[in-house]
Design a protein around this motif. Structure first.
Motif, short mmCIF file in Angstrom:
data_model
loop_
_atom_site.label_atom_id
_atom_site.label_comp_id
_atom_site.label_asym_id
_atom_site.label_seq_id
_atom_site.Cartn_x
_atom_site.Cartn_y
_atom_site.Cartn_z
N UNK A 115 34.60 42.62 -49.26
CA UNK A 115 33.28 42.03 -49.25
C UNK A 115 32.38 42.55 -50.36
N UNK A 116 32.49 43.82 -50.69
CA UNK A 116 31.48 44.38 -51.59
C UNK A 116 32.02 45.59 -52.34
N UNK A 117 31.36 45.86 -53.46
CA UNK A 117 31.56 47.10 -54.19
C UNK A 117 30.27 47.92 -54.24
N UNK A 118 29.16 47.23 -54.09
CA UNK A 118 27.86 47.89 -54.08
C UNK A 118 26.94 47.12 -53.14
N UNK A 119 25.81 47.73 -52.80
CA UNK A 119 24.93 47.13 -51.80
C UNK A 119 24.42 45.76 -52.21
N UNK A 120 24.24 45.55 -53.51
CA UNK A 120 23.72 44.26 -53.97
C UNK A 120 24.67 43.11 -53.68
N UNK A 121 25.96 43.41 -53.41
CA UNK A 121 26.91 42.36 -53.06
C UNK A 121 26.71 41.85 -51.64
N UNK A 122 25.99 42.59 -50.81
CA UNK A 122 25.80 42.22 -49.42
C UNK A 122 24.65 41.22 -49.28
N UNK A 123 24.84 40.20 -48.44
CA UNK A 123 23.83 39.14 -48.36
C UNK A 123 22.56 39.53 -47.63
N UNK B 35 32.99 47.16 -47.31
CA UNK B 35 32.59 46.25 -46.25
C UNK B 35 31.08 46.34 -46.06
N UNK B 36 30.43 45.20 -45.88
CA UNK B 36 28.99 45.16 -45.65
C UNK B 36 28.70 45.57 -44.21
N UNK B 37 27.91 46.62 -44.02
CA UNK B 37 27.57 47.15 -42.70
C UNK B 37 26.07 47.00 -42.49
N UNK B 38 25.68 46.43 -41.36
CA UNK B 38 24.27 46.24 -41.08
C UNK B 38 23.62 47.51 -40.55
N UNK C 121 27.40 57.24 -41.52
CA UNK C 121 28.00 55.98 -41.97
C UNK C 121 27.95 55.80 -43.47
N UNK C 122 26.83 56.13 -44.07
CA UNK C 122 26.69 55.79 -45.47
C UNK C 122 26.15 56.86 -46.37
N UNK C 123 25.60 57.88 -45.85
CA UNK C 123 24.94 58.85 -46.70
C UNK C 123 25.86 59.59 -47.63
N UNK C 124 27.12 59.76 -47.25
CA UNK C 124 28.02 60.54 -48.09
C UNK C 124 28.79 59.67 -49.07
N UNK C 125 28.59 58.33 -49.04
CA UNK C 125 29.28 57.48 -50.00
C UNK C 125 28.35 57.19 -51.17
N UNK C 126 28.88 56.52 -52.18
CA UNK C 126 28.11 56.31 -53.40
C UNK C 126 27.14 55.14 -53.25
N UNK C 127 27.17 54.47 -52.09
CA UNK C 127 26.32 53.30 -51.92
C UNK C 127 24.87 53.71 -51.65
N UNK C 128 23.96 52.84 -52.04
CA UNK C 128 22.54 53.05 -51.77
C UNK C 128 22.09 52.03 -50.74
N UNK C 129 21.21 52.43 -49.84
CA UNK C 129 20.67 51.48 -48.87
C UNK C 129 19.77 50.49 -49.58
N UNK C 130 19.97 49.21 -49.32
CA UNK C 130 19.07 48.21 -49.91
C UNK C 130 17.67 48.43 -49.39
#
Length: 395
Positions: A302-310, A320-323, A359-368
Motif C-alpha cells: 500500500x505505501x512507502x511513506x505516509x503521503x501514499x496513504x489516502x 501498510x496504511x494504519x489508521x 506502532x509507528x514511532x520507531x519506524x522511519x514514517x512520519x505521522x501525517x
C-alpha cells in the motif's frame, strides 16, 4: 476462448444464437466483439489497437503472442519481430481511419502484389530474417536487397555484413539511422548496444518501434515501457557485454535473473499496478515490502511513506496504511518518534501515546499532520510532562 460454454456465452454447436444479442456487439467494427476485446486487453472502442494499419480482428492469430515479446498480435506492430511492420508484410497501402499515424507504426507496402508473412520471421525459410533481406523495410525488393519470398535469391556479402555483431545488418542500421534522423547516433552500425542497457540492439523486441512514445525507439531506449525497470533488468541480464558502456548508468544487473518481466509492458501481470509500484527499487527481484510484478494475485503493497496513504489520520507502517484515532500536537511529534520500546518502560505516557510509539514511532514514517486538532489542552501538557520525565530518568 477456453472451449467451454460459460455463463454469458453461446453454444457454438446449437446454431440458434440470436445475432441481435448485446453480447455480440462490436462497437468499433473491427471484427471482434466488445467482450472478446475486453478479455484480451484490447480497447473495444479502438479498431486498430496497435496502430499498425490493420483492424484488430483481421490480424493473423490476433490473440496469440507469436514472437514471445508479451504483446498479442493485435497489440504488436511487428508480430514476428522481423523488422517489417505487419501492414507492410500483408500488402496494406492505406491505413484504416482508426490508425494513429503519429505512432509511425504504419509503413505502406511499396509493392502490394507481393506479400510476406506477418507471423513468420523468415517467410521463404532460407534462414534469413525477412527484414534482413528487405533492409529498408518497405515491402519491395529494391536494388541491393534480397527477396524474402525466394529462398534461392543470390546472397551478397554487403547484405549480410554486421560489423558490430548485434543481429542487425549494417544496411539495416544505416537505414534506421537515416529514418530516425537527429535522434539516432551517427555510429549506430558500430555499436552493438546503442542504449547501453545490456541488450544487443537486434535482441530488443520491436527494436524499430517507440513503445512508450518518448521519441526514442526501443533500441535507443534503456526503459522501453517506462516502468523504471531497465530493459536489461527485465530480460534477466545479470552481466553486461563488451558493447555495453556500464558507466552510462543504463544497465542494472537483474537481482533475480531466474524471473523476468516484459520489457514492452509496464504491467507484466496485468493486475492494474505498474511495475514501479510493485518492484520499488527496480532491481528485478521481489524484495521485502514489495509485491510480485509477475503475480496478479500478490497482495498490493500500500505505501512507502505516509503521503501514499489516502486518509489524513493514516500512517505508513511496514508498507501498510494504519489508521490512528488520536491527535498528536505538532511540537511533540519529533520527541515521540525518538522513543523506542525500551524507553516506554516506566514512562508515564497516555495509552494513546504509548500505542503511537509502539506502532509507528520507531519506524522511519512520519505521522501525517492532522489539521484542526480537538484534543484537550491538558493532553498536550501531559505529553510534555512525560517527555521531561524521560529526560530526567537515569540511564
Amino acid at each position: 476462448h477456453d472451449g467451454a460454454v460459460d455463463p454469458g456465452e453461446f453454444d457454438p454447436h446449437d446454431g440458434i444464437t440470436d445475432r441481435n444479442e448485446p453480447a455480440l456487439s462490436d462497437g468499433d467494427s473491427d471484427g471482434l466483439t466488445n467482450l472478446e476485446e475486453l478479455h484480451a486487453g484490447l480497447d473495444p472502442d479502438d479498431a486498430d489497437s496497435d496502430d499498425d494499419g490493420i483492424l484488430d480482428g483481421f490480424e493473423a492469430n490476433w490473440s496469440a503472442d507469436g514472437d514471445g515479446d508479451g504483446l498479442i498480435n493485435a497489440l504488436d506492430p511487428d508480430s514476428d519481430n522481423d523488422g517489417l511492420a505487419d501492414a507492410t508484410e500483408t500488402g496494406v497501402r492505406t491505413a484504416t481511419n482508426a490508425t494513429d499515424l503519429s505512432r509511425k507504426r504504419f509503413v505502406p507496402d511499396a509493392n502490394s502484389s507481393t506479400t510476406t508473412s506477418m507471423i513468420l520471421s523468415d517467410t521463404d525459410h532460407d534462414s534469413l530474417r525477412d527484414g534482413l533481406e528487405d533492409w529498408n523495410y518497405n515491402g519491395a525488393v529494391d536494388a541491393g536487397e534480397l527477396d524474402p519470398n525466394d529462398p534461392s535469391s543470390p546472397l551478397n556479402d554487403e547484405s549480410l555484413l554486421d560489423r558490430d555483431n548485434d543481429g542487425l545488418s549494417d544496411l539495416e542500421e544505416e537505414y534506421l539511422r537515416t529514418r530516425l534522423g537527429s535522434s539516432a547516433p551517427t555510429d549506430m552500425a558500430d555499436d552493438g548496444d546503442n542504449d547501453d542497457d545490456g541488450v544487443l540492439d537486434g535482441d530488443e523486441p520491436n527494436w524499430w518501434d517507440d513503445q512508450d512514445r518518448d521519441t526514442f525507439v526501443n533500441m535507443l531506449d534503456f526503459d522501453s515501457d517506462d516502468d523504471c525497470t531497465f530493459d536489461g533488468t527485465e530480460l534477466g541480464m545479470s552481466t553486461a557485454g563488451e558493447d555495453t558502456n556500464v558507466a552510462v548508468g543504463n544497465f542494472v544487473p537483474d537481482a533475480d535473473p531466474g524471473s523476468t518481466t516484459w520489457m514492452l509492458i509496464n504491467d507484466s501481470d496485468r493486475d492494474g499496478f505498474p511495475e514501479d509500484r510493485e518492484d520499488f527499487n527496480c532491481n528485478g527481484a521481489v524484495d521485502p515490502g514489495e509485491s510480485d510484478p509477475n503475480n496478479p494475485l500478490d497482495p498490493e503493497v500500500e505505501c512507502r511513506e505516509d503521503d501514499d496513504c489516502p486518509g489524513e489520520r493514516q500512517i505508513c507502517i511496514d508498507f501498510t496504511c494504519v489508521g490512528v484515532d488520536y491527535d498528536i500536537e505538532d511540537e511533540t511529534l519529533e520527541e515521540l518518534e525518538e522513543l523506542d520500546g525500551e524507553d516506554l518502560e516506566g514512562a508515564e505516557l497516555s495509552e494513546q501515546s504509548r500505542e503511537y510509539v509502539l506502532q509507528g514511532g520507531s519506524c522511519s514514517c512520519q505521522v501525517a499532520r492532522h489539521q484542526g486538532s480537538s484534543a484537550p489542552a491538558f493532553f498536550g501538557l501531559l505529553l510534555l510532562g512525560a517527555l521531561l520525565f524521560l529526560r530526567r530518568r537515569p540511564r
